[in-house]
Structures are given as structure tokens and as C-alpha cells.
Design an enzyme around this catalytic site. Structure first.
Site, mmCIF file in Angstrom:
data_model
loop_
_atom_site.group_PDB
_atom_site.id
_atom_site.type_symbol
_atom_site.label_atom_id
_atom_site.label_comp_id
_atom_site.label_asym_id
_atom_site.label_seq_id
_atom_site.Cartn_x
_atom_site.Cartn_y
_atom_site.Cartn_z
ATOM 1 N N LYS A 1 34.535 58.256 54.672
ATOM 2 C CA LYS A 1 33.346 58.802 55.324
ATOM 3 C C LYS A 1 32.098 58.006 54.965
ATOM 4 O O LYS A 1 31.251 57.744 55.787
ATOM 5 C CB LYS A 1 33.186 60.276 54.917
ATOM 6 N N CYS B 1 35.404 56.578 47.121
ATOM 7 C CA CYS B 1 35.734 57.361 45.931
ATOM 8 C C CYS B 1 34.769 58.540 45.752
ATOM 9 O O CYS B 1 33.620 58.480 46.166
ATOM 10 C CB CYS B 1 35.635 56.487 44.696
ATOM 11 N N GLU C 1 39.720 55.117 65.771
ATOM 12 C CA GLU C 1 39.693 55.503 64.350
ATOM 13 C C GLU C 1 40.543 56.733 64.056
ATOM 14 O O GLU C 1 41.067 56.862 62.969
ATOM 15 C CB GLU C 1 38.270 55.633 63.808
ATOM 16 N N LYS D 1 35.710 55.991 68.501
ATOM 17 C CA LYS D 1 36.207 57.340 68.188
ATOM 18 C C LYS D 1 37.713 57.389 68.374
ATOM 19 O O LYS D 1 38.448 57.894 67.545
ATOM 20 C CB LYS D 1 35.522 58.331 69.133
ATOM 21 N N ASN E 1 32.950 54.908 40.686
ATOM 22 C CA ASN E 1 32.814 54.616 42.124
ATOM 23 C C ASN E 1 32.088 53.296 42.239
ATOM 24 O O ASN E 1 31.107 53.085 41.528
ATOM 25 C CB ASN E 1 31.929 55.656 42.823
ATOM 26 N N GLY E 2 32.512 52.457 43.158
ATOM 27 C CA GLY E 2 31.807 51.194 43.369
ATOM 28 C C GLY E 2 32.668 50.017 42.965
ATOM 29 O O GLY E 2 33.898 50.130 42.878
ATOM 30 N N TRP F 1 39.536 55.456 46.412
ATOM 31 C CA TRP F 1 39.771 54.732 47.664
ATOM 32 C C TRP F 1 39.915 53.284 47.234
ATOM 33 O O TRP F 1 38.956 52.649 46.799
ATOM 34 C CB TRP F 1 38.581 54.926 48.588
ATOM 35 N N GLU G 1 31.143 53.583 71.570
ATOM 36 C CA GLU G 1 31.327 54.742 70.709
ATOM 37 C C GLU G 1 32.624 55.486 71.070
ATOM 38 O O GLU G 1 33.374 55.905 70.197
ATOM 39 C CB GLU G 1 30.097 55.669 70.811
ATOM 40 N N HIS H 1 34.965 37.826 82.925
ATOM 41 C CA HIS H 1 34.775 36.592 82.159
ATOM 42 C C HIS H 1 35.842 36.429 81.089
ATOM 43 O O HIS H 1 35.663 35.686 80.140
ATOM 44 C CB HIS H 1 33.368 36.555 81.562
ATOM 45 N N ARG I 1 35.593 62.159 52.164
ATOM 46 C CA ARG I 1 35.060 60.813 51.953
ATOM 47 C C ARG I 1 36.144 59.750 52.120
ATOM 48 O O ARG I 1 35.848 58.572 52.248
ATOM 49 C CB ARG I 1 34.473 60.707 50.544
HETATM 50 C C1 AGP Z 1 32.131 56.857 62.589
HETATM 51 O O1 AGP Z 1 33.023 57.657 63.259
HETATM 52 C C2 AGP Z 1 32.630 56.063 61.495
HETATM 53 N N1 AGP Z 1 33.478 56.764 60.656
HETATM 54 C C3 AGP Z 1 31.715 55.010 60.898
HETATM 55 O O2 AGP Z 1 31.605 54.032 61.883
HETATM 56 C C4 AGP Z 1 30.292 55.382 60.418
HETATM 57 O O3 AGP Z 1 29.500 55.733 61.499
HETATM 58 C C5 AGP Z 1 29.713 54.186 59.642
HETATM 59 O O4 AGP Z 1 30.504 53.935 58.522
HETATM 60 C C6 AGP Z 1 28.282 54.380 59.234
HETATM 61 O O5 AGP Z 1 28.128 55.440 58.353
HETATM 62 P P1 AGP Z 1 26.704 56.025 58.021
HETATM 63 O O6 AGP Z 1 26.156 56.589 59.291
HETATM 64 O O7 AGP Z 1 26.958 57.085 56.997
HETATM 65 O O8 AGP Z 1 25.863 54.917 57.507
#
Ligand code: AGP
Length: 611
Positions: free
Chosen positions: A606, A2, A491, A488, A102-103, A76, A484, A507, A29
Site C-alpha cells: 500500500k 513493512c 494490479e 486497477k 522498515n526501510g 515486505w 487508471e 502508430h 500495507r
Molecule cells: C494504486 O492502486 C496503487 N496501489 C499505487 O499505484 C499507488 O497509487 C502509488 O503507490 C502511490 O501511492 P501514494 O498515493 O500513497 O503516494
């Protein structure tokens, strides 16, 4: 997650435009609905809509209502599906109080029961947030600040709340506990927001609101109160980020812009930590030989992409500093009762500095006596403020949900830390220290060159974008890059992808490999190259299509792989900085070809400020 924007100025208009503009800057966000409350005609006008801010704008444009003050929100969903009713602002029964939140209010069920049975209040949404509006309404006796203070005493959880009262249209009151909140000083106006980019266009001087503080904002004043209700003095924080840095600047997407900003981000992060003789300087971070000799173990704690940077960090610390290091996912670390004492150093890595799990892990570590050093991008964020030492990444604002430039700058920080620790402890030979440092110094140029290969990656993306199952394999530090690359891709393109250490394939996971499988094989490690080639043979024998990523000059790959991606030659230790970039571009172009909303992928936020 949010986002919040509050604005209070003069005259009778402006709030509608400024608040929606601020909300748009918080779109990154992640959100599913948006809304606004304006103080007008002796009351509060509330408009909200599920979906994009454009839907809210349509409603707002159809009305002539405007104001000098208001609060806005992007939601959100956590409690209740995305809907008009669940969108914020929420109001009390007679609409004289409006809040955005928010929260999560953890005891909302108990509060809802109390409000319903004892006060006959009926609820219009499924949210936890609505209880705050009703409680402020209940306690309101002409003083919004007092009503908010009484309300938060009854609430448990994490929150940043902004509230307005129809009877006091020249005030906004906000309160913070474990959710980001800042107040911005404008010209004849003031602001509240959850994040700096919301205000970049209007305010460069901000106050960082601390936990359990309440803030009263009027057109001319911002007063911060501590938990005891006493005014506190706070230094103004000057935001140096360029307003353009949070704009797309001609790129189609923030993600692509941020991928291309990596050479500059890496150079900046390096230069800030090298003195005129090219030696690592950790100004502001206390890591003397005596302190380092006391450290018996290091935990690197982070989430998502940042945790992948942590995996490379573990490798670098153990190799160069010879201190035992573990990388932990923050949400697991905080609950697994890790062995922590005053000889433990915890390194938290976070782009936003607001990730709740990382913050909670940091607090857990501190409460057990560990020292906490954080690698953070957002200056003044919660993780930065609560850590003993901060090593900033100088990536600039990262807007796309998919993290790119934060990752590569985090890698730089981890390498510098590891080299510094090894050198200071007297463990790392001088020539080795200089060799790796010089490799790092070459990274910005090598990355710039690598980015010129984008058309080649684009061609590969065209061949594979319809694939629904993609595996990433690697050995050594390539495993972290595989994780990673896979994250990427999944997501932003929603392709099911999976990363695994190549040696672990047989395995179990190899059972999934068939003619429909695509395998991205990371073969950047000279010393493991032959072994990786054997893994490629294994998946090819089962019909998989293989894309291999290797260093320029590595021999033999063309014969085995169906496609090859080359990165500039460099030492094995530092390949992750280069190897991840083609994978970022691959994910980007695959997602683009699939028509995905690249900067705002579904279900993602985000900054993850809830558990
Ligand atoms: C990365 O592409 C993601 N969107 C996510 O994994 C992100 O890295 C994670 O939420 C951690 O966020 P931060 O680095 O702001 O703590």
C-alpha cells in the site's frame, strides 16, 4: 511495505494479543512474513513465520509465553527472499537484543563486512536489517538508547527501527529516518507503530516522530530526542478517524467498501473547501494573485494512481488557470534534472504521504528553490509535513492496496486548485468558474446513482474475466482514466492490460489487436466522440471485442460496441470523476471471479517506502 507495532504496558501479559492485532491492521500495507519479540523470563522470545499473520498466530497460540512488552513486524522483502530466517525481528548473536526494521540500510554490505571480519559475528539472514541488531548488541553497555544512537551514526539509508534489550524489559527504543514512525499514548500503556490504523483501536493521541529523532517508550512515558540527543517537546496529534473506518463494515473487501465510500469522500473534500457562499476557500494555503503571477511553471509529481490524478490536474490547471503544467512520475522527476527555480510550483500528490519517490522528489524540488504544495490523504504524513502547503483529501483511511477513493478525492482537489488559480489570476470568467464548480457539486449524487449500476458491471465482468489481454483506449482526459482503469485491472486481477491514447494506436500497438483482444474504449468526451468511434471501428475491424464507456445520451454507440457502460451526463471537463468508477468496479468483479486476493494483491504494498 513493512509494518511495525510496539507495545509496552503493565502486568505480565497482553503484548502478544495487542501486537498481533496491530499487525493485522497493517496487513493492507503488503507483506510476506511476520514476527514478534516479547520480553519474558529475563530474555527475549522471538517467533516468526513466512506467509500470513495467521501462520504466526498458530505458533503464538501453541505457546503460553506472553509479556507486558514487545515489538512486532510485517515484512515486505527487499533483501533476501520471504522466509522464516529473513523475517523480523532479528537478534544479535546471544539473542539479548531484538530489532524490527522498515526501510533499507544502504551501507549494510560494508557494515556486515566490518561486523564479520572485525568482530567475528556470523549472520543468520540475508537481510540488510540484521546488521542493526548486531551493532546495537556490540554497542550495548546497559543503556539501549545509547546503543541505538551509536548504531544509527554508522548507518546510511531509510529506516524506522524499534529495538528491545533483554536487560531492559521496560523500554522500547525507536529511531526514524525517512520511514514513517508514530508513538501512541494508551491507558497505562504506550505504543509505537509505522501507521495510524495499527493503533486506532487503542490510542487516539499520538506523537508524529520526525526524521533523525529517537524515541524512548516506557509504560508511562514517551520521550523524543533530537539528533543531538536533547529531549524535544512535541504536540500531541489527535486522530479523528473513526475506528470503524478501518474495518470492512459488512463488505467482502475493503476495495469495494472504499469504492462505495466515494460519494461521501468527494462531498467531504468539496465541503471542506467551500465557504457559506459556495466559493472556494483555501484556508491555510497561501496562493495570492501576486504569488500566482510569479509562478511560471507547475510540475505535478506523483506515483501510480496519484500520477493519473496528476494528469487530470495538468489538464485542469492549463485549461482553467492557463499556467504551463507538466505531470511527472516521481521516480523519474528526481533524477532527470528538471528545470526548477523559485518561479516553479511543485504539486505532489500522494494518498499515503509516505511514498519514498514522491518524498524524494519533493525534497529535490525544495532544495532547488521551488515551492511545494501537496495533495495528501494521511494527515501528518511525511509529504504533508515537509510541504509548504497541504491540500488534504478527506477520503478517510484507504486500506485496500488498490487506490479508489483517494483517486477521486485527489481529482476534486486538483479541480478546485485549478479553478481557484484561474479565478485569482483573473483569467477564468465568472460564469465558467461557476459552471465547473456546480458540475463538481453534482458529483456526489451522480456517483451514488452510478454505483447503482454495479450489477450491470458485474455481468460484463462475467463475460470478460477469462480474457488475458485487455487494452484501454481514450482521448483527451479519457487517456488518464484509461491509464487508471488499466492499472486497477492489472494490479488486482493480474490480467495483462495496457492503456494508450486512441489516436496513438495506429502508430504501433494496433499490431497486437486480434480476435482475442478486448478493448475498453472510453468515449466520455463529446467533442472527441466521433474520433473515438473511428478508433473503435479500427479495432473492431481486427476482431476485437469492444466495451464502450460513454455518457448517457451519447448517440450511436450501441451499434459499434459489444457492451456499453453508461455514466450520468456531465460536462466534458469533469468526466474522469465518474468514468473511473465503473472501471474500478469492473476490475474488482473480474478479480473476484478470478479468485484473486483483492485487498492484498501479490507483490504489491500500500505504501511504497523504498525506491
Ligand atoms: C494504486 O492502486 C496503487 N496501489 C499505487 O499505484 C499507488 O497509487 C502509488 O503507490 C502511490 O501511492 P501514494 O498515493 O500513497 O503516494
Amino acid at each position: 511495505m513493512c509494518g511495525i507495532v510496539g507495545y509496552i504496558g503493565g502486568g505480565s501479559s497482553g503484548a502478544k494479543r495487542i501486537i498481533t492485532d496491530g499487525l493485522k491492521r497493517l496487513e493492507y500495507r503488503g507483506y510476506d512474513s511476520a514476527g514478534i519479540a516479547l520480553a519474558a523470563d529475563g530474555g527475549l522470545i522471538v517467533e516468526k513465520s513466512v506467509g500470513r499473520i495467521a501462520n504466526l498466530e498458530k505458533i503464538l497460540n501453541a505457546s503460553s509465553a506472553d509479556s507486558h512488552a514487545g515489538i512486532g513486524h510485517t515484512r515486505w522483502a527487499t533483501h533476501g527472499e520471504p522466509s522464516d530466517a529473513n523475517a523480523h525481528p532479528h537478534t544479535n548473536a546471544d539473542g539479548s537484543i531484538a530489532i524490527v526494521h522498515n526501510g533499507i540500510i544502504e551501507n549494510y554490505i560494508e557494515l556486515k563486512k566490518w561486523l564479520t571480519t572485525e568482530h567475528g559475528i556470523s549472520f543468520r539472514s540475508e537481510t540488510d536489517s540484521e546488521v542493526a541488531a548486531h551493532m546495537i548488541g556490540l554497542f550495548y553497555e546497559g543503556d539501549l538508547l545509547d546503543a541505538v544512537n551509536k548504531t544509527v551514526k554508522k548507518m546510511r539509508g531509510a529506516y524506522a527501527i524499534c529495538a528491545m534489550a533483554a536487560a531492559e524489559p521496560d523500554k522500547i527504543v525507536a529511531v526514524r529516518k525517512d520511514a514513517p514512525l508514530i508513538a501512541g499514548i494508551g491507558e497505562n500503556c504506550n505504543f509505537l507503530a509505522s501507521d495510524i490504523p495499527a493503533l486506532l483501536k487503542y490510542a487516539r493521541m499520538i506523537y508524529l516522530i520526525e526524521n533523525n529523532e529517537t524515541v524512548l517508550v516506557t509504560r508511562n512515558d514517551i520521550t523524543i530526542f533530537n539528533e543531538a540527543g536533547k529531549p524535544v517537546k512535541r504536540d500531541v496529534f489527535h486522530v479523528t478517524w473513526d475506528a470503524d473506518a478501518a474495518e470492512k463494515g459488512g463488505y467482502d473487501h475493503f476495495m469495494r467498501k472504499e469504492i462505495f465510500e466515494q460519494p461521501a469522500g468527494i462531498a467531504e473534500t468539496l465541503n471542506r473547501r467551500l465557504d457559506e457562499n459556495g466559493e472556494i476557500k483555501l484556508d491555510g494555503i497561501s496562493l495570492t494573485k501576486q504569488e500566482l503571477d510569479r509562478i511560471e511553471r507547475i510540475y505535478i509529481v506523483a506515483c501510480g494512481t496519484a500520477s493519473h490524478a496528476g494528469l487530470v490536474g495538468k489538464f485542469a490547471i492549463e485549461k482553467f488557470a492557463r499556467i504551463p503544467a507538466e505531470t511527472d512520475i516521481a521516480s523519474e522527476f528526481r533524477y532527470r534534472e528538471p528545470y526548477i527555480d523559485d518561479k516553479t510550483l511543485v504539486i505532489c500528490i500522494s494518498q499515503s504521504g509516505e511514498t519514498l519517490d514522491t518524498l524524494a522528489a519533493l525534497r529535490e524540488a525544495k532544495s532547488k528553490g521551488a515551492r511545494v504544495l501537496s495533495v495528501v490523504n494521511v494527515v501528518g504524513s511525511s509529504v504533508a509535513r515537509e510541504s509548504d502547503d497541504v491540500f488534504y483529501t478527506w477520503a478517510g483511511p484507504e486500506i485496500a492496496v488498490a487506490s479508489t477513493k483517494a483517486f477521486t478525492t485527489q481529482l476534486i482537489c486538483m479541480y478546485l486548485l485549478a479553478l481557484y488559480m484561474g479565478r485569482t489570476r483573473g483569467i477564468l470568467p465568472d460564469n465558467e468558474y461557476k459552471r465547473v464548480l456546480s458540475e463538481l457539486g453534482e458529483m456526489p449524487d451522480k456517483l451514488t446513482k452510478l454505483l447503482e449500476d454495479e450489477p450491470k458491471i458485474q455481468n460484463i465482468a462475467k463475460k470478460i474475466y477469462k480474457n488475458e489481454r485487455i487494452f484501454f483506449i481514450g482521448r483527451g482526459v479519457d487517456v488518464s482514466v484509461a491509464l487508471e482503469g488499466s492499472l486497477k485491472l492489472k494490479e488486482i486481477s493480474y490480467i495483462h492490460s495496457f492503456a494508450i491514447a486512441a489516436g496513438e494506436l495506429k502508430h504501433g500497438t494496433i499490431a497486437l489487436i486480434d480476435r482475442d483482444s478486448l478493448v475498453v474504449a472510453l468515449a466520455s468526451q463529446d467533442r472527441l466522440f466521433e474520433k473515438l468511434l473511428s478508433n473503435i471501428e479500427e479495432v473492431k475491424a481486427r476482431g476485437a471485442y469492444v466495451i464502450m464507456l460513454a455518457k448517457t445520451g451519447a448517440g450511436g454507440m450501441d451499434k459499434r460496441a459489444d457492451d456499453v457502460i453508461l455514466i450520468p451526463a456531465c460536462a466534458d471537463d469533469v468526466t474522469p470523476i465518474l468514468a473511473v468508477v465503473p472501471l474500478q468496479l469492473l476490475a474488482y468483479h473480474v478479480a473476484k471471479l478470478r479468485g484473486c486476493d483483492i485487498d492484498k494483491p501479490k507483490n504489491l504494498a500500500k505504501s511504497v517506502t523504498v525506491e
